[in-house]
Design a protein around this motif. Structure first.
Motif, PDB file in Angstrom:
ATOM      1  N   GLY A 120       0.820  -1.195   0.000  1.00  0.00           N
ATOM      2  CA  GLY A 120       0.000   0.000   0.000  1.00  0.00           C
ATOM      3  C   GLY A 120       0.855   1.247   0.000  1.00  0.00           C
ATOM      4  O   GLY A 120       0.366   2.352   0.118  1.00  0.00           O
ATOM      5  N   THR A 121       2.160   1.057  -0.085  1.00  0.00           N
ATOM      6  CA  THR A 121       3.080   2.190  -0.072  1.00  0.00           C
ATOM      7  C   THR A 121       4.022   2.094  -1.249  1.00  0.00           C
ATOM      8  O   THR A 121       4.163   1.040  -1.855  1.00  0.00           O
ATOM      9  N   GLY A 122       4.680   3.185  -1.553  1.00  0.00           N
ATOM     10  CA  GLY A 122       5.653   3.203  -2.633  1.00  0.00           C
ATOM     11  C   GLY A 122       6.954   2.577  -2.173  1.00  0.00           C
ATOM     12  O   GLY A 122       6.992   1.769  -1.268  1.00  0.00           O
ATOM     13  N   ALA A 123       8.056   2.994  -2.778  1.00  0.00           N
ATOM     14  CA  ALA A 123       9.351   2.464  -2.420  1.00  0.00           C
ATOM     15  C   ALA A 123       9.680   2.754  -0.965  1.00  0.00           C
ATOM     16  O   ALA A 123      10.328   1.974  -0.300  1.00  0.00           O
ATOM     17  N   GLY A 124       9.204   3.898  -0.455  1.00  0.00           N
ATOM     18  CA  GLY A 124       9.400   4.226   0.946  1.00  0.00           C
ATOM     19  C   GLY A 124      10.797   4.710   1.223  1.00  0.00           C
ATOM     20  O   GLY A 124      11.662   4.731   0.356  1.00  0.00           O
ATOM     21  N   PRO A 125      11.040   5.096   2.459  1.00  0.00           N
ATOM     22  CA  PRO A 125      12.362   5.569   2.832  1.00  0.00           C
ATOM     23  C   PRO A 125      13.370   4.429   2.828  1.00  0.00           C
ATOM     24  O   PRO A 125      12.992   3.262   2.888  1.00  0.00           O
ATOM     25  N   PRO A 126      14.645   4.761   2.758  1.00  0.00           N
ATOM     26  CA  PRO A 126      15.665   3.711   2.735  1.00  0.00           C
ATOM     27  C   PRO A 126      15.681   2.938   4.057  1.00  0.00           C
ATOM     28  O   PRO A 126      15.210   3.406   5.085  1.00  0.00           O
ATOM     29  N   GLU A 127      16.250   1.744   3.993  1.00  0.00           N
ATOM     30  CA  GLU A 127      16.359   0.909   5.183  1.00  0.00           C
ATOM     31  C   GLU A 127      17.313   1.536   6.184  1.00  0.00           C
ATOM     32  O   GLU A 127      18.269   2.205   5.819  1.00  0.00           O
ATOM     33  N   THR A 128      17.039   1.286   7.467  1.00  0.00           N
ATOM     34  CA  THR A 128      17.913   1.775   8.528  1.00  0.00           C
ATOM     35  C   THR A 128      18.269   0.613   9.437  1.00  0.00           C
ATOM     36  O   THR A 128      17.732  -0.485   9.311  1.00  0.00           O
ATOM     37  N   ASP A 129      19.175   0.857  10.395  1.00  0.00           N
ATOM     38  CA  ASP A 129      19.533  -0.167  11.363  1.00  0.00           C
ATOM     39  C   ASP A 129      18.509  -0.263  12.484  1.00  0.00           C
ATOM     40  O   ASP A 129      18.545  -1.183  13.281  1.00  0.00           O
ATOM     41  N   ASP A 130      17.577   0.692  12.558  1.00  0.00           N
ATOM     42  CA  ASP A 130      16.540   0.697  13.594  1.00  0.00           C
ATOM     43  C   ASP A 130      15.362  -0.158  13.148  1.00  0.00           C
ATOM     44  O   ASP A 130      14.272   0.326  12.908  1.00  0.00           O
ATOM     45  N   TRP A 131      15.591  -1.467  13.051  1.00  0.00           N
ATOM     46  CA  TRP A 131      14.551  -2.352  12.532  1.00  0.00           C
ATOM     47  C   TRP A 131      13.359  -2.468  13.470  1.00  0.00           C
ATOM     48  O   TRP A 131      12.266  -2.789  13.031  1.00  0.00           O
ATOM     49  N   GLU A 132      13.539  -2.205  14.754  1.00  0.00           N
ATOM     50  CA  GLU A 132      12.421  -2.338  15.690  1.00  0.00           C
ATOM     51  C   GLU A 132      11.318  -1.310  15.433  1.00  0.00           C
ATOM     52  O   GLU A 132      10.184  -1.515  15.825  1.00  0.00           O
ATOM     53  N   ASN A 133      11.637  -0.206  14.784  1.00  0.00           N
ATOM     54  CA  ASN A 133      10.632   0.806  14.453  1.00  0.00           C
ATOM     55  C   ASN A 133      10.181   0.722  13.000  1.00  0.00           C
ATOM     56  O   ASN A 133       9.354   1.515  12.568  1.00  0.00           O
ATOM     57  N   GLU A 134      10.691  -0.238  12.261  1.00  0.00           N
ATOM     58  CA  GLU A 134      10.323  -0.438  10.852  1.00  0.00           C
ATOM     59  C   GLU A 134       8.943  -1.093  10.775  1.00  0.00           C
ATOM     60  O   GLU A 134       8.646  -2.001  11.538  1.00  0.00           O
ATOM     61  N   VAL A 135       8.102  -0.627   9.855  1.00  0.00           N
ATOM     62  CA  VAL A 135       6.774  -1.226   9.679  1.00  0.00           C
ATOM     63  C   VAL A 135       6.641  -1.957   8.351  1.00  0.00           C
ATOM     64  O   VAL A 135       5.627  -2.615   8.121  1.00  0.00           O
ATOM     65  N   ARG A 136       7.646  -1.862   7.496  1.00  0.00           N
ATOM     66  CA  ARG A 136       7.568  -2.537   6.192  1.00  0.00           C
ATOM     67  C   ARG A 136       7.980  -3.999   6.342  1.00  0.00           C
ATOM     68  O   ARG A 136       9.124  -4.313   6.648  1.00  0.00           O
TER      69      ARG A 136
END
Length: 186
Positions: A6-22
């Motif tokens: 439901g989203t586009g490419a989105g922001p780049p990946e980060t090391d803060d995976w615990e706050n990632e929703v993708r």
């Protein structure tokens, strides 16, 4: 498993995976994949409802084979709209990425097989197949994880088509699932 975004490419990946929703970003992380693989390897193996009915046929020797229930009656009841299930919603003080990963670890530990993922900007919805056992035929387990200002909101529901009662299976699934979300998977 199918994934709908439901989203586009989105922001780049980060090391803060615990706050990632993708979901797809989380599942690409090696440490997440290893954790889920460990949980899947530890999953106990259970006899299915179909196996249970087949063995009952051998012992009880009924006029009409009980195994026929799984082949004829359950699908018929399903088409008639007969079903059982439960749902629950809870707020957790954990970041959404941690909740999604813990949910996938709980799925693996329980032998649930993810089927579809619907991605949203603030979380995702995952549908999994619940295997049959001596209490019920196979069903579905749908969870939604949404980011909140302080933590995550989780909605979960079981649906088992073709039977009126699941003999406590849905409640047990929800109880165990929500308990597992707060734990750190091994």
């Amino acid at each position: 498993m199918t994934t709908a975004s439901g989203t586009g490419a989105g922001p780049p990946e980060t090391d803060d995976w615990e706050n990632e929703v993708r979901y797809d970003v989380l599942m690409r992380r090696p440490e997440v994949r290893e954790m889920i693989a460990r949980q899947a390897a530890a999953a106990p193996k259970h006899a299915s409802a179909e196996d249970f009915l087949a063995s009952a046929d051998k012992w009880l020797k009924p006029q009409v084979p009980l195994e026929m229930i799984s082949e004829v009656v359950a699908p018929l009841y399903s088409r008639l709209g007969v079903r059982t299930g439960k749902q629950r919603r809870e707020h957790l003080g954990l970041p959404p990425g941690r909740v999604i990963v813990n949910a996938m670890a709980a799925f693996a530990r329980s032998g649930f097989h993810p089927k579809t993922v619907q991605q949203a900007q603030d979380g995702c919805t995952i549908e999994a197949v619940v295997p049959s056992d001596f209490r019920s035929f196979a069903g579905t387990f749908v969870i939604s994880v949404r980011r909140e200002a302080e933590g995550s909101e989780v909605e979960a529901a079981t649906v088992i088509k073709g039977q009126l009662f699941d003999w406590g299976k849905s409640r047990a699934i929800l109880d165990e699932f929500f308990a597992d979300l707060a734990k750190e998977p091994a």
